[in-house]
Design an enzyme around this catalytic site. Structure first.
Site, PDB file in Angstrom:
ATOM      1  N   HIS A 187      -0.240   3.720   6.943  1.00 36.87           N
ATOM      2  CA  HIS A 187      -1.661   3.830   6.645  1.00 36.87           C
ATOM      3  C   HIS A 187      -2.332   4.315   7.937  1.00 36.87           C
ATOM      4  O   HIS A 187      -2.995   3.558   8.633  1.00 36.87           O
ATOM      5  CB  HIS A 187      -2.200   2.454   6.221  1.00 36.87           C
TER       6      HIS A 187
ATOM      7  N   ARG B   6     -12.459  -0.084  -0.640  1.00 38.05           N
ATOM      8  CA  ARG B   6     -12.829   0.069   0.767  1.00 38.05           C
ATOM      9  C   ARG B   6     -12.405   1.433   1.321  1.00 38.05           C
ATOM     10  O   ARG B   6     -13.222   2.187   1.824  1.00 38.05           O
ATOM     11  CB  ARG B   6     -12.155  -1.047   1.558  1.00 38.05           C
ATOM     12  N   THR B   7     -11.113   1.738   1.214  1.00 35.23           N
ATOM     13  CA  THR B   7     -10.617   2.985   1.793  1.00 35.23           C
ATOM     14  C   THR B   7     -11.195   4.197   1.068  1.00 35.23           C
ATOM     15  O   THR B   7     -11.566   5.186   1.691  1.00 35.23           O
ATOM     16  CB  THR B   7      -9.080   3.011   1.754  1.00 35.23           C
TER      17      THR B   7
ATOM     18  N   LYS C  29      -1.084   9.066 -19.062  1.00 32.93           N
ATOM     19  CA  LYS C  29      -0.431   9.735 -20.203  1.00 32.93           C
ATOM     20  C   LYS C  29       0.959  10.212 -19.820  1.00 32.93           C
ATOM     21  O   LYS C  29       1.641  10.841 -20.619  1.00 32.93           O
ATOM     22  CB  LYS C  29      -1.270  10.929 -20.666  1.00 32.93           C
TER      23      LYS C  29
ATOM     24  N   ARG D 166      -3.487   7.838  -1.940  1.00 35.64           N
ATOM     25  CA  ARG D 166      -3.059   6.442  -1.838  1.00 35.64           C
ATOM     26  C   ARG D 166      -2.070   6.249  -2.988  1.00 35.64           C
ATOM     27  O   ARG D 166      -2.379   6.576  -4.139  1.00 35.64           O
ATOM     28  CB  ARG D 166      -4.294   5.545  -1.999  1.00 35.64           C
TER      29      ARG D 166
END
Lengths: 197, 302
Positions: free
Chosen positions: B132, B54-55, B82, B104
């Site tokens: 957020h 969504r974001t 890695k 994020r």
């Protein structure tokens, strides 16, 4: 009024110029049936509304009026901090097949008008686009000219043209004064599309 | 304003400027040409260490509508798996010339760290249980467009406050904008430091409901819970879930919000989720305009 500033147009003269432009618009568009007036914020918007009122008085015809903010289309966005947006309001019925008359207070480099033409291209497909300005101060940087001019005002680049309107500033006047150098500006020339273009 | 890391950094004027800009940009979504040339030639990197369709798509769409080039970078299947550190990833992006980085991350504070390492703007798209900001801004935008104001609005935020970055960002932003916030949750789902937050706290949803203009439900974040915080889902739902009956006890024009994804039957009943007073899909649409506004204000100027 700051030093060296003088009024080149007063209230009644601005009104007479707008009345003449209203008649010219009706004449050139053969009665103004398909005309939509779009003012460029901030002072183009009240000017467009005044023109619409005059057209209605003369021809008894309600002309759609809107506003077209060009901030997101400017070519000098990276030269200054992000600026607040103005309003874009397209009249109901859209712009397709209309004769759009862009209305602004001062025509200077022509960059604002170029940006407005780009914006119009994203909003619809007018049959024709015309340009009405209260003052043309010269110094064009692009091949653009106005169809309707309130007053041609030959200026120096070291001068500044300021338009004041009843709706936004409390009184009507066009003032000519010395340009105030902007901090960090590379030359005497004010930033190309700042305010009064 | 160079970065957007926390809603606590925003002054009232800055927050209002973002909301006003988003309001103008919302028109772009209704046009046939949904694109502006504003960020042409700029590069935005979506750096997602946690899954979030969504974001991420919201940010991607917002950047594309402003004509920026968008690179999506998800930690899965990248050099992060890695063993590359956040700093090295950041320096790589820097070398590639990213003008803006949307991050994020599951660690609180990751966005702040990143802001020290890159020259471009950093946009916090959720860091751990911390903040957020664009979610809080789009929530405020939705409230303002539905109810016409923010000043004096009474907002109840209900549910898993402890694990919610949305709650923290909302409390800070809404308080700045003049709204009154009440957090409603079982004591186990409130952070220890909640008494320092500029809001009220209640343990009883039924007491708060009739006095609220907005009820914002949060998802119970089971994936962040490593111990039990309440006895059973059923009990949680009975005490803190919003059903049709509770909705009926809210003021007539009060709205229900949810940042999504919703767990129907737990924090919200299907009846409420599908009601016209629930703004979930509106919030998603507003999210694109709001993120366009933030990208424009951070990257649009010099």
């Amino acid at each position: 009024m700051p030093d060296g500033t003088r009024a080149v147009l007063d209230g009644p003269e601005i009104n007479r110029a707008l009345t003449r432009i209203a008649h010219e618009v009706l004449e050139r568009t053969k009665g103004g049936e398909d005309v939509t007036l779009l003012g460029i914020p901030s002072r183009g918007v009240p000017l467009a509304q005044r023109l619409a009122r005059r057209i209605e008085r003369v021809e008894d015809l309600a002309v759609p009026v809107g506003s077209l903010d060009i901030t997101m289309y400017r070519d000098d966005l990276r030269l200054a901090p992000a600026r607040a947006l103005g309003r874009t309001e397209i009249p109901v019925g859209g712009l397709d097949d209309r004769v759009v008359v862009l209305v602004d207070d001062v025509l200077f480099s022509g960059r604002t008008v170029r940006a407005a033409l780009d914006a119009l291209g994203d909003l619809g497909r007018p049959r024709a686009v015309q340009l009405a300005v209260l003052v043309d101060r010269g110094h064009r940087e692009l091949p653009i000219r106005a169809d309707y001019v309130g007053k041609n005002l030959p200026t120096s680049l070291r001068e500044n043209v300021t338009v004041r309107l009843e709706e936004t500033d409390g009184h009507d006047a066009v003032l000519l004064g010395p340009a105030h150098p902007r901090p960090g500006a590379p030359s005497a020339r004010p930033a190309a599309t700042e305010g009064n273009d | 304003m160079r970065h957007l890391l926390s809603t606590g950094d925003l002054s009232r004027d800055e927050a209002t400027l973002i909301l006003d800009t988003a309001e103008e940009l919302a028109q772009v979504g209704d046009r046939s040409v949904k694109k502006l040339p504003t960020l042409r030639g700029r590069t935005v990197v979506n750096l997602f260490y946690e899954d979030s369709t969504r974001t991420r798509t919201s940010f991607e769409l917002a950047a594309k509508r402003l004509s920026a080039d968008v690179i999506n970078f998800s930690a899965k299947g990248s050099s992060v798996s890695k063993g590359e550190s956040l700093k090295d990833t950041a320096l790589t992006l820097q070398a590639m010339g990213a003008d803006g980085v949307v991050i994020r991350h599951s660690a609180s504070g990751a966005a702040h760290r990143l802001a020290n390492w890159v020259d471009g703007s950093v946009l916090n798209a959720g860091d751990g249980t911390h903040e957020h900001p664009t979610q809080a801004l789009l929530d405020a935008f939705t409230m303002r467009s539905r109810l016409g104001r923010l000043e004096g609005l009474r907002v109840a935020i209900v549910g898993d406050i402890l694990h919610s970055r949305v709650a923290r960002s909302n409390v800070l932003l809404l308080t700045t904008l003049g709204a009154h916030v009440t957090l409603v949750a079982p004591p186990t789902l409130l952070p220890v430091s909640v008494h320092t937050w500029p809001c009220e706290v209640s343990y009883d949803l039924d007491d708060v409901l009739p006095k609220s203009d907005v009820v914002m439900l949060l998802r119970v974040q089971a994936e962040r819970m490593h111990e039990s915080f309440f006895p059973s889902e059923r009990e949680y739902s009975r005490r803190f879930g919003l059903d049709g009956e509770r909705l009926g006890r809210m003021p007539q024009d009060a709205i229900v919000m949810h940042p999504g994804p919703m767990v129907r039957g737990m924090e919200i009943s299907a009846e409420v989720a599908d009601s016209p007073r629930c703004t979930v899909t509106e919030q998603v649409a507003n999210g694109v305009s709001l993120r366009m506004a933030v990208l424009y204000l951070l990257l649009g100027g010099s």
